[in-house]
Design a protein around this motif. Structure first.
Motif, PDB file in Angstrom:
ATOM      1  N   SER A  51       0.856  -1.185   0.000  1.00  0.00           N
ATOM      2  CA  SER A  51       0.000   0.000   0.000  1.00  0.00           C
ATOM      3  C   SER A  51       0.892   1.235   0.000  1.00  0.00           C
ATOM      4  N   THR A  52       0.263   2.383  -0.123  1.00  0.00           N
ATOM      5  CA  THR A  52       1.019   3.634  -0.127  1.00  0.00           C
ATOM      6  C   THR A  52       1.239   4.181   1.271  1.00  0.00           C
ATOM      7  N   ASP A  53       0.856   3.417   2.282  1.00  0.00           N
ATOM      8  CA  ASP A  53       1.094   3.823   3.674  1.00  0.00           C
ATOM      9  C   ASP A  53       2.590   3.841   3.972  1.00  0.00           C
ATOM     10  N   ASP A  54       2.974   4.588   4.992  1.00  0.00           N
ATOM     11  CA  ASP A  54       4.384   4.626   5.396  1.00  0.00           C
ATOM     12  C   ASP A  54       4.753   3.351   6.156  1.00  0.00           C
ATOM     13  N   LEU A  55       6.056   3.108   6.289  1.00  0.00           N
ATOM     14  CA  LEU A  55       6.537   1.877   6.917  1.00  0.00           C
ATOM     15  C   LEU A  55       6.105   1.761   8.371  1.00  0.00           C
ATOM     16  N   LYS A  56       6.093   2.859   9.111  1.00  0.00           N
ATOM     17  CA  LYS A  56       5.690   2.816  10.520  1.00  0.00           C
ATOM     18  C   LYS A  56       4.258   2.293  10.655  1.00  0.00           C
ATOM     19  N   THR A  57       3.363   2.794   9.824  1.00  0.00           N
ATOM     20  CA  THR A  57       1.966   2.351   9.848  1.00  0.00           C
ATOM     21  C   THR A  57       1.861   0.879   9.456  1.00  0.00           C
ATOM     22  N   LEU A  58       2.592   0.487   8.408  1.00  0.00           N
ATOM     23  CA  LEU A  58       2.512  -0.889   7.932  1.00  0.00           C
ATOM     24  C   LEU A  58       3.158  -1.880   8.897  1.00  0.00           C
ATOM     25  N   THR A  59       4.135  -1.438   9.669  1.00  0.00           N
ATOM     26  CA  THR A  59       4.730  -2.317  10.684  1.00  0.00           C
ATOM     27  C   THR A  59       3.679  -2.681  11.720  1.00  0.00           C
TER      28      THR A  59
END
Length: 158
Positions: free
Chosen positions: A99-107
């Protein structure tokens, strides 16, 4: 149940399983070459670099795009892949969400919605989504819900 023995059998079963989990909305055609990508990703609470080239070394890879982490439908979709990850692995297949979410959110998302079983990649620059024709037309900051099965030769299989 007898597991498929050949790469072709594993690929066909993976395509069938993928079509059940995510409705087909592919913008790339079967046989198209996909862009090899590298992206920051997370598996559970552990970040890593996801390399499509490495994942395709011998077996198919399923890539599914989703609009936004923690939205209800995306959480349901990620959970469905999480529940099937062992079945994909038994077929010799790897699955990664993007997704286009940032890595912090996806973690956090990988740890919670995916229960640490399936990786998600951050495409905050949208370059991967563009190369897979996976950006929403009406909201180009978000990936659309779309999935692909990529054969080891780098071509779209489904």
């Amino acid at each position: 149940m007898k597991l498929p023995e050949t790469r072709r059998e594993r690929l066909l079963l993976m395509m069938l399983a993928f079509s059940w989990l995510v409705p087909a909305q592919a913008a790339l055609d079967i046989g198209d070459t996909v862009a090899k990508f590298s992206a920051s990703a997370a598996l559970g609470d552990k970040p890593f670099t996801c390399l499509l080239v490495g994942a395709l070394a011998n077996d198919p890879v399923g890539v599914y795009f989703f609009p936004a982490a923690f939205s209800t439908s995306c959480s349901i979709e990620a959970h469905a892949f999480e529940e099937a990850v062992e079945q994909f692995a038994a077929l010799g297949a790897t699955v990664v969400g993007a997704s286009t979410d940032d890595l912090k959110t996806l973690t956090k998302f990988s740890s919670q919605a995916c229960q640490g079983k399936s990786p998600v990649a951050s495409d905050s620059t949208r370059s991967i989504s563009k190369s897979f024709d996976a950006l929403m037309q009406t909201r180009p900051d978000y990936a659309k819900r779309i999935s692909y099965v990529i054969a080891p030769n780098g071509l779209v299989a489904s």
